[in-house]
Motif scaffolding. Sequence first.
Motif, PDB file in Angstrom:
ATOM      1  N   LEU A 102      12.245  44.281  -2.331  1.00  0.00           N
ATOM      2  CA  LEU A 102      10.995  44.149  -3.073  1.00  0.00           C
ATOM      3  C   LEU A 102       9.790  44.143  -2.131  1.00  0.00           C
ATOM      4  O   LEU A 102       8.794  44.823  -2.374  1.00  0.00           O
ATOM      5  CB  LEU A 102      11.002  42.881  -3.928  1.00  0.00           C
ATOM      6  N   VAL A 103       9.883  43.396  -1.039  1.00  0.00           N
ATOM      7  CA  VAL A 103       8.773  43.339  -0.083  1.00  0.00           C
ATOM      8  C   VAL A 103       8.594  44.695   0.593  1.00  0.00           C
ATOM      9  O   VAL A 103       7.470  45.164   0.771  1.00  0.00           O
ATOM     10  CB  VAL A 103       8.975  42.209   0.941  1.00  0.00           C
ATOM     11  N   ARG A 104       9.689  45.329   0.950  1.00  0.00           N
ATOM     12  CA  ARG A 104       9.605  46.665   1.564  1.00  0.00           C
ATOM     13  C   ARG A 104       8.908  47.650   0.617  1.00  0.00           C
ATOM     14  O   ARG A 104       8.023  48.405   1.024  1.00  0.00           O
ATOM     15  CB  ARG A 104      10.997  47.177   1.931  1.00  0.00           C
ATOM     16  N   ALA A 105       9.292  47.626  -0.648  1.00  0.00           N
ATOM     17  CA  ALA A 105       8.664  48.514  -1.638  1.00  0.00           C
ATOM     18  C   ALA A 105       7.188  48.172  -1.810  1.00  0.00           C
ATOM     19  O   ALA A 105       6.345  49.066  -1.939  1.00  0.00           O
ATOM     20  CB  ALA A 105       9.398  48.422  -2.975  1.00  0.00           C
ATOM     21  N   ALA A 133       9.220  35.574   5.559  1.00  0.00           N
ATOM     22  CA  ALA A 133       8.033  36.399   5.787  1.00  0.00           C
ATOM     23  C   ALA A 133       7.879  36.742   7.268  1.00  0.00           C
ATOM     24  O   ALA A 133       7.589  37.892   7.619  1.00  0.00           O
ATOM     25  CB  ALA A 133       6.780  35.685   5.263  1.00  0.00           C
ATOM     26  N   SER A 134       8.103  35.773   8.145  1.00  0.00           N
ATOM     27  CA  SER A 134       7.991  36.021   9.585  1.00  0.00           C
ATOM     28  C   SER A 134       9.023  37.036  10.044  1.00  0.00           C
ATOM     29  O   SER A 134       8.720  37.924  10.850  1.00  0.00           O
ATOM     30  CB  SER A 134       8.179  34.715  10.370  1.00  0.00           C
ATOM     31  N   GLY A 135      10.242  36.928   9.537  1.00  0.00           N
ATOM     32  CA  GLY A 135      11.293  37.872   9.894  1.00  0.00           C
ATOM     33  C   GLY A 135      10.986  39.290   9.440  1.00  0.00           C
ATOM     34  O   GLY A 135      11.441  40.262  10.046  1.00  0.00           O
ATOM     35  N   PHE A 136      10.208  39.394   8.397  1.00  0.00           N
ATOM     36  CA  PHE A 136       9.821  40.709   7.894  1.00  0.00           C
ATOM     37  C   PHE A 136       8.676  41.302   8.701  1.00  0.00           C
ATOM     38  O   PHE A 136       8.413  42.496   8.639  1.00  0.00           O
ATOM     39  CB  PHE A 136       9.416  40.596   6.415  1.00  0.00           C
ATOM     40  N   GLY A 137       7.975  40.451   9.456  1.00  0.00           N
ATOM     41  CA  GLY A 137       6.852  40.910  10.273  1.00  0.00           C
ATOM     42  C   GLY A 137       5.512  40.335   9.870  1.00  0.00           C
ATOM     43  O   GLY A 137       4.503  40.629  10.497  1.00  0.00           O
ATOM     44  N   PHE A 138       5.485  39.508   8.827  1.00  0.00           N
ATOM     45  CA  PHE A 138       4.233  38.850   8.438  1.00  0.00           C
ATOM     46  C   PHE A 138       3.877  37.819   9.511  1.00  0.00           C
ATOM     47  O   PHE A 138       4.753  37.163  10.058  1.00  0.00           O
ATOM     48  CB  PHE A 138       4.392  38.116   7.093  1.00  0.00           C
ATOM     49  N   ARG A 139       2.586  37.676   9.777  1.00  0.00           N
ATOM     50  CA  ARG A 139       2.092  36.707  10.748  1.00  0.00           C
ATOM     51  C   ARG A 139       1.081  35.797  10.066  1.00  0.00           C
ATOM     52  O   ARG A 139       0.257  36.264   9.277  1.00  0.00           O
ATOM     53  CB  ARG A 139       1.442  37.403  11.948  1.00  0.00           C
ATOM     54  N   PRO A 140       1.122  34.487  10.376  1.00  0.00           N
ATOM     55  CA  PRO A 140       0.182  33.560   9.740  1.00  0.00           C
ATOM     56  C   PRO A 140      -1.250  33.815  10.190  1.00  0.00           C
ATOM     57  O   PRO A 140      -1.489  34.247  11.316  1.00  0.00           O
ATOM     58  CB  PRO A 140       0.671  32.186  10.192  1.00  0.00           C
ATOM     59  N   THR A 141      -2.175  33.560   9.288  1.00  0.00           N
ATOM     60  CA  THR A 141      -3.601  33.645   9.597  1.00  0.00           C
ATOM     61  C   THR A 141      -4.174  32.230   9.536  1.00  0.00           C
ATOM     62  O   THR A 141      -3.462  31.280   9.227  1.00  0.00           O
ATOM     63  CB  THR A 141      -4.336  34.538   8.581  1.00  0.00           C
TER      64      THR A 141
END
Length: 175
Positions: A102-105, A133-141
């Motif tokens: 779902l996140v990839r899409a 989220a971090s494992g997917f590549g998201f980074r905290p702001t």
Amino acid sequence: MSEISVRPLGEEDWSQYRDTRLTALRESPEAFAATVDEEEAYDEDFWRLRMQRSTRLLAEREGTPVGIVSVGASSDERPHTSELFGLWVSPEARGSGVATELVRAGANLAREQGRTQLAYWVGSDNGRAVAFASGFGFRPTADRRPMRVKSDDDEDEVSMVLALGGDRGSAPVTF
């Protein structure tokens, strides 16, 4: 286990979205700001309008809905950012890759729409969601807001951002 397919829902799919959304609200009421009672009362016009406001992605396995997520505009101040929200996976499908698909899409859709970032608000104390989220590549702001869902503590949400450019490991543009 059979293959997971993800497809966008159009306005004509409003009833399928409604049914899946109500299932999510019944199964995981603590994960959403809305309640099943509120949303059960909405009429067809409301649901059709909701389908126009953002793209709803439905994950299915053998034709059975197993997850859903929405992708919409982040804000007028951030025209190059889409926002991922309302992510839910049915209990029997958790841990099987549905959330990842779902996140990839959602990321692919945002990229196709010309966006350079995908934002995802995550409870700062929700270690499992932050790790996913971090494992997917998201980074905290640095962006934080009070939790939108009902919570017994003072937990806040952190905006995590995925850069949609070439290098997923690169730092996203900060707000």
